[in-house]
Enzyme design. Structure first.
Site, PDB file in Angstrom:
ATOM      1  N   TRP A  21      56.514 -68.336  46.363  1.00  0.00           N
ATOM      2  CA  TRP A  21      56.980 -67.666  45.331  1.00  0.00           C
ATOM      3  C   TRP A  21      56.366 -66.152  45.038  1.00  0.00           C
ATOM      4  O   TRP A  21      55.104 -66.302  45.000  1.00  0.00           O
ATOM      5  CB  TRP A  21      56.879 -68.584  44.216  1.00  0.00           C
ATOM      6  CG  TRP A  21      57.407 -68.095  42.812  1.00  0.00           C
ATOM      7  CD1 TRP A  21      58.779 -67.533  42.489  1.00  0.00           C
ATOM      8  CD2 TRP A  21      56.411 -68.123  41.678  1.00  0.00           C
ATOM      9  NE1 TRP A  21      58.647 -67.192  41.180  1.00  0.00           N
ATOM     10  CE2 TRP A  21      57.557 -67.544  40.650  1.00  0.00           C
ATOM     11  CE3 TRP A  21      55.570 -68.545  41.314  1.00  0.00           C
ATOM     12  CZ2 TRP A  21      57.111 -67.454  39.453  1.00  0.00           C
ATOM     13  CZ3 TRP A  21      54.871 -68.336  39.871  1.00  0.00           C
ATOM     14  CH2 TRP A  21      55.900 -67.638  38.815  1.00  0.00           C
ATOM     15  N   ASP A  49      56.137 -74.107  51.681  1.00  0.00           N
ATOM     16  CA  ASP A  49      57.190 -74.204  50.734  1.00  0.00           C
ATOM     17  C   ASP A  49      58.072 -73.049  50.501  1.00  0.00           C
ATOM     18  O   ASP A  49      57.601 -71.790  50.617  1.00  0.00           O
ATOM     19  CB  ASP A  49      56.495 -74.517  49.387  1.00  0.00           C
ATOM     20  CG  ASP A  49      57.511 -74.860  48.367  1.00  0.00           C
ATOM     21  OD1 ASP A  49      58.255 -75.927  48.589  1.00  0.00           O
ATOM     22  OD2 ASP A  49      57.822 -74.080  47.379  1.00  0.00           O
ATOM     23  N   TYR A  54      63.653 -67.244  46.188  1.00  0.00           N
ATOM     24  CA  TYR A  54      62.444 -66.477  46.065  1.00  0.00           C
ATOM     25  C   TYR A  54      62.665 -65.149  46.959  1.00  0.00           C
ATOM     26  O   TYR A  54      63.441 -65.184  48.021  1.00  0.00           O
ATOM     27  CB  TYR A  54      61.181 -66.880  47.011  1.00  0.00           C
ATOM     28  CG  TYR A  54      60.954 -68.473  46.270  1.00  0.00           C
ATOM     29  CD1 TYR A  54      61.069 -68.672  45.044  1.00  0.00           C
ATOM     30  CD2 TYR A  54      59.896 -69.055  47.186  1.00  0.00           C
ATOM     31  CE1 TYR A  54      60.625 -69.547  44.339  1.00  0.00           C
ATOM     32  CE2 TYR A  54      59.528 -70.408  46.301  1.00  0.00           C
ATOM     33  CZ  TYR A  54      59.725 -70.657  45.042  1.00  0.00           C
ATOM     34  OH  TYR A  54      59.331 -71.743  44.254  1.00  0.00           O
ATOM     35  N   SER A 150      62.949 -80.632  41.637  1.00  0.00           N
ATOM     36  CA  SER A 150      61.899 -79.822  41.047  1.00  0.00           C
ATOM     37  C   SER A 150      62.195 -79.723  39.611  1.00  0.00           C
ATOM     38  O   SER A 150      63.187 -79.248  39.001  1.00  0.00           O
ATOM     39  CB  SER A 150      61.865 -78.462  41.532  1.00  0.00           C
ATOM     40  OG  SER A 150      60.788 -77.712  41.001  1.00  0.00           O
ATOM     41  N   SER A 206      51.791 -73.972  41.067  1.00  0.00           N
ATOM     42  CA  SER A 206      51.214 -73.179  40.336  1.00  0.00           C
ATOM     43  C   SER A 206      49.686 -74.001  39.943  1.00  0.00           C
ATOM     44  O   SER A 206      49.082 -73.966  38.949  1.00  0.00           O
ATOM     45  CB  SER A 206      51.726 -72.664  39.256  1.00  0.00           C
ATOM     46  OG  SER A 206      52.422 -71.460  39.340  1.00  0.00           O
ATOM     47  N   PRO A 207      49.038 -74.304  40.976  1.00  0.00           N
ATOM     48  CA  PRO A 207      47.601 -74.919  40.462  1.00  0.00           C
ATOM     49  C   PRO A 207      46.482 -74.201  40.012  1.00  0.00           C
ATOM     50  O   PRO A 207      45.676 -74.739  39.387  1.00  0.00           O
ATOM     51  CB  PRO A 207      47.182 -75.388  42.024  1.00  0.00           C
ATOM     52  CG  PRO A 207      47.725 -74.367  43.176  1.00  0.00           C
ATOM     53  CD  PRO A 207      49.159 -74.188  42.441  1.00  0.00           C
ATOM     54  N   LEU A 208      46.823 -72.738  40.255  1.00  0.00           N
ATOM     55  CA  LEU A 208      46.014 -71.963  39.696  1.00  0.00           C
ATOM     56  C   LEU A 208      46.327 -71.149  38.428  1.00  0.00           C
ATOM     57  O   LEU A 208      46.015 -69.987  37.865  1.00  0.00           O
ATOM     58  CB  LEU A 208      45.162 -70.968  40.518  1.00  0.00           C
ATOM     59  CG  LEU A 208      44.752 -71.456  41.627  1.00  0.00           C
ATOM     60  CD1 LEU A 208      44.129 -70.119  42.586  1.00  0.00           C
ATOM     61  CD2 LEU A 208      43.160 -72.120  41.252  1.00  0.00           C
ATOM     62  N   GLN A 289      42.102 -64.864  50.183  1.00  0.00           N
ATOM     63  CA  GLN A 289      42.264 -65.990  49.306  1.00  0.00           C
ATOM     64  C   GLN A 289      42.690 -67.232  49.873  1.00  0.00           C
ATOM     65  O   GLN A 289      42.085 -68.376  49.270  1.00  0.00           O
ATOM     66  CB  GLN A 289      43.624 -65.488  48.417  1.00  0.00           C
ATOM     67  CG  GLN A 289      43.257 -64.379  47.131  1.00  0.00           C
ATOM     68  CD  GLN A 289      44.561 -63.954  46.756  1.00  0.00           C
ATOM     69  OE1 GLN A 289      45.649 -64.367  46.880  1.00  0.00           O
ATOM     70  NE2 GLN A 289      44.492 -62.754  45.605  1.00  0.00           N
ATOM     71  N   ASN A 293      40.484 -70.272  49.072  1.00  0.00           N
ATOM     72  CA  ASN A 293      41.242 -71.780  48.560  1.00  0.00           C
ATOM     73  C   ASN A 293      41.205 -72.893  49.368  1.00  0.00           C
ATOM     74  O   ASN A 293      40.990 -74.040  48.921  1.00  0.00           O
ATOM     75  CB  ASN A 293      42.609 -71.297  48.215  1.00  0.00           C
ATOM     76  CG  ASN A 293      42.693 -70.376  47.149  1.00  0.00           C
ATOM     77  OD1 ASN A 293      41.759 -69.980  46.549  1.00  0.00           O
ATOM     78  ND2 ASN A 293      43.958 -69.748  47.200  1.00  0.00           N
TER      79      ASN A 293
HETATM   80  P1  NDP Z   1      48.804 -70.353  41.987  1.00  0.00           P
HETATM   81  O1  NDP Z   1      48.784 -70.730  40.605  1.00  0.00           O
HETATM   82  O2  NDP Z   1      47.707 -70.949  42.963  1.00  0.00           O
HETATM   83  O3  NDP Z   1      48.949 -68.682  42.047  1.00  0.00           O
HETATM   84  C1  NDP Z   1      48.688 -68.086  43.137  1.00  0.00           C
HETATM   85  C2  NDP Z   1      48.397 -66.567  43.150  1.00  0.00           C
HETATM   86  O4  NDP Z   1      47.270 -66.456  42.315  1.00  0.00           O
HETATM   87  C3  NDP Z   1      48.246 -65.930  44.337  1.00  0.00           C
HETATM   88  O5  NDP Z   1      49.669 -65.394  44.732  1.00  0.00           O
HETATM   89  C4  NDP Z   1      47.329 -64.794  43.785  1.00  0.00           C
HETATM   90  O6  NDP Z   1      48.166 -63.667  43.233  1.00  0.00           O
HETATM   91  C5  NDP Z   1      46.150 -65.403  42.829  1.00  0.00           C
HETATM   92  N1  NDP Z   1      45.225 -66.366  43.803  1.00  0.00           N
HETATM   93  C6  NDP Z   1      45.295 -67.144  44.723  1.00  0.00           C
HETATM   94  N2  NDP Z   1      44.014 -67.715  45.072  1.00  0.00           N
HETATM   95  C7  NDP Z   1      43.233 -66.591  44.468  1.00  0.00           C
HETATM   96  C8  NDP Z   1      41.764 -66.493  44.702  1.00  0.00           C
HETATM   97  N3  NDP Z   1      41.153 -67.286  45.220  1.00  0.00           N
HETATM   98  N4  NDP Z   1      41.103 -65.350  44.002  1.00  0.00           N
HETATM   99  C9  NDP Z   1      41.885 -64.879  43.095  1.00  0.00           C
HETATM  100  N5  NDP Z   1      43.397 -64.903  43.027  1.00  0.00           N
HETATM  101  C10 NDP Z   1      44.009 -65.848  43.546  1.00  0.00           C
HETATM  102  O7  NDP Z   1      50.233 -70.835  42.638  1.00  0.00           O
HETATM  103  P2  NDP Z   1      51.696 -70.113  42.605  1.00  0.00           P
HETATM  104  O8  NDP Z   1      52.020 -69.712  41.161  1.00  0.00           O
HETATM  105  O9  NDP Z   1      51.776 -69.137  43.948  1.00  0.00           O
HETATM  106  O10 NDP Z   1      52.555 -71.508  43.152  1.00  0.00           O
HETATM  107  C11 NDP Z   1      52.362 -71.719  44.369  1.00  0.00           C
HETATM  108  C12 NDP Z   1      53.547 -72.306  45.051  1.00  0.00           C
HETATM  109  O11 NDP Z   1      54.432 -73.245  44.168  1.00  0.00           O
HETATM  110  C13 NDP Z   1      54.651 -71.117  45.189  1.00  0.00           C
HETATM  111  O12 NDP Z   1      54.279 -70.212  46.156  1.00  0.00           O
HETATM  112  C14 NDP Z   1      55.903 -72.015  45.281  1.00  0.00           C
HETATM  113  O13 NDP Z   1      56.080 -72.117  46.702  1.00  0.00           O
HETATM  114  C15 NDP Z   1      55.628 -73.049  44.521  1.00  0.00           C
HETATM  115  N6  NDP Z   1      56.182 -72.851  43.052  1.00  0.00           N
HETATM  116  C16 NDP Z   1      57.208 -73.721  42.867  1.00  0.00           C
HETATM  117  C17 NDP Z   1      58.075 -73.584  41.691  1.00  0.00           C
HETATM  118  C18 NDP Z   1      59.196 -74.464  41.270  1.00  0.00           C
HETATM  119  O14 NDP Z   1      59.668 -74.154  40.473  1.00  0.00           O
HETATM  120  N7  NDP Z   1      59.349 -75.592  42.042  1.00  0.00           N
HETATM  121  C19 NDP Z   1      57.606 -72.427  40.419  1.00  0.00           C
HETATM  122  C20 NDP Z   1      56.306 -71.907  41.058  1.00  0.00           C
HETATM  123  C21 NDP Z   1      55.825 -71.970  42.245  1.00  0.00           C
HETATM  124  P3  NDP Z   1      47.663 -62.252  43.093  1.00  0.00           P
HETATM  125  O15 NDP Z   1      46.565 -61.768  44.259  1.00  0.00           O
HETATM  126  O16 NDP Z   1      48.704 -61.333  43.346  1.00  0.00           O
HETATM  127  O17 NDP Z   1      47.192 -61.982  41.756  1.00  0.00           O
END
Ligand code: NDP
Length: 320
Positions: A21, A49, A54, A150, A206-208, A289, A293
């Site tokens: 995503w 995933d 996306y 979902s 979105s664990p973070l 990252q 992670n």
């Molecule tokens: P996170 O909440 O973990 O956010 C990830 C983003 O945080 C990264 O793309 C990066 O963005 C930043 N990040 C990650 N690790 C670090 C770090 N160690 N230090 C600093 N910044 C960091 O997860 P997502 O929101 O991306 O969700 C994960 C997955 O879940 C998605 O890819 C998707 O597959 C799924 N998802 C599913 C949904 C659904 O409706 N079913 C909705 C949303 C997500 P950046 O560097 O650009 O700041």
């Protein structure tokens, strides 16, 4: 890496997985996607995933190119169907859109089958039985191995399960809900009866909280290379990077420092402490990252009951 069963299914998924995503095929180009996905794979990640929505399908194309290099049995790949376009039958969970959307996704991913197919949201305009029959059919055709949903509520999942039992169809096996330190209600409370009743697994997203829980927004400055700075993500700055949440993340920093880890690693490990989480889907815009992670796995055992209680007190949002 450790692996967990997907609910009551026989499938094993890596405790940390990676998803597309925002990033792959959009924010990040093909070579960046490849670097992130291979860094994850090398760390033992076996679940990738994706979704038809996306980057308008580009995320599947970009990920598919990388997966093609890997032995098919070494990974689990998903897609999610719901938002496929603007036409009358290009969205939702009708038999027509599910079938057409899914076939296009298989082509973009360049695979004969996906391991997991998700209904990306509930569709109030389609009878749930139509969706259950369609999903069962995909599995019987060998085009998907397990199906799930979902962000369905517990009632919708229960209804789908009941339909499957009544008609001897394959039941939904997993849910993909949001779950992180700031978003807990559904996973910890609403779904609680379902884990045992229907053997539900969860692949949490979105664990973070989109990066908020990495601590990089703590100074009140949005780094120009971050998700919150992307055009179209103003909502993230308003709804996710809220001052009250930033205040909590700042207070998490000393606990992480005591444990000798980053806030991001602690926040990911915190998700893994929940035994009903089958896999934590991480997101990453660069391989550094991913590598940071993945080390969250070493932090899980440092989250003793005492540390968990300190975090709980800080969060102050334990579902009642
Ligand atoms: P996170 O909440 O973990 O956010 C990830 C983003 O945080 C990264 O793309 C990066 O963005 C930043 N990040 C990650 N690790 C670090 C770090 N160690 N230090 C600093 N910044 C960091 O997860 P997502 O929101 O991306 O969700 C994960 C997955 O879940 C998605 O890819 C998707 O597959 C799924 N998802 C599913 C949904 C659904 O409706 N079913 C909705 C949303 C997500 P950046 O560097 O650009 O700041």
């Amino acid at each position: 890496m450790k692996y967990r069963r997907l609910g009551s299914a026989g499938l094993r998924v890596s405790e940390l997985s990676i998803g597309a995503w925002v990033t792959y095929g959009g924010q990040v180009d093909d070579s960046g996607t490849r670097a992130c996905l291979l860094a994850a794979y090398e760390a033992g990640v076996n679940f990738f995933d994706n979704a038809e929505a996306y980057a308008d399908g580009n995320a599947e194309i970009s990920m598919g190119k990388v997966l093609k290099e890997l032995p098919r049995e070494s990974y689990v790949v998903s897609t999610k169907i719901f938002w496929g376009g603007k036409g009358a039958n290009d969205t939702g969970l009708s038999r027509k859109h599910l079938t057409e959307g899914f076939h296009k996704a298989l082509k973009r991913l360049q695979v004969d089958y996906v391991d997991l197919i998700f209904c990306h949201r509930p569709d109030p305009d389609t009878p749930i039985a139509e969706t259950v029959w369609t999903m069962d059919n995909f599995i019987r055709q060998g085009k998907a191995l397990y199906w799930g949903a979902s962000e369905w509520d517990a009632q919708q999942l229960t209804e789908a399960y009941a339909v499957s039992q009544q008609h001897h169809l394959l039941p939904p096996q997993m849910e993909q809900p949001q779950y992180n330190m700031f978003h807990r209600e559904r996973v910890e409370k609403e779904y609680a009866p379902l884990y045992q009743m229907m053997g539900l697994g969860t692949t949490i997203w979105s664990p973070l909280a989109s990066g908020l829980l990495s601590g990089k927004y703590n100074d009140g400055v949005v780094p120009p290379d971050s998700r919150a700075a992307l055009p179209g993500y103003e909502w993230l700055r308003k709804e996710v990077l809220r001052p009250d949440r930033l205040a909590v993340v700042k207070q998490l920093a000393p606990i992480a420092a005591e444990l000798g880890c980053t806030i991001a690693q602690m926040a990911l490990a915190w998700c893994l402490k929940n035994p009903h989480v089958s896999t934590v889907i991480t997101g990453a815009s660069r391989p550094e990252q991913v590598r940071e992670n993945m080390k969250a796995l070493d932090v899980v055992e440092k989250l003793t009951p005492d540390v968990m209680e300190r975090i709980e007190t800080l969060l102050g949002n334990r579902p009642k």
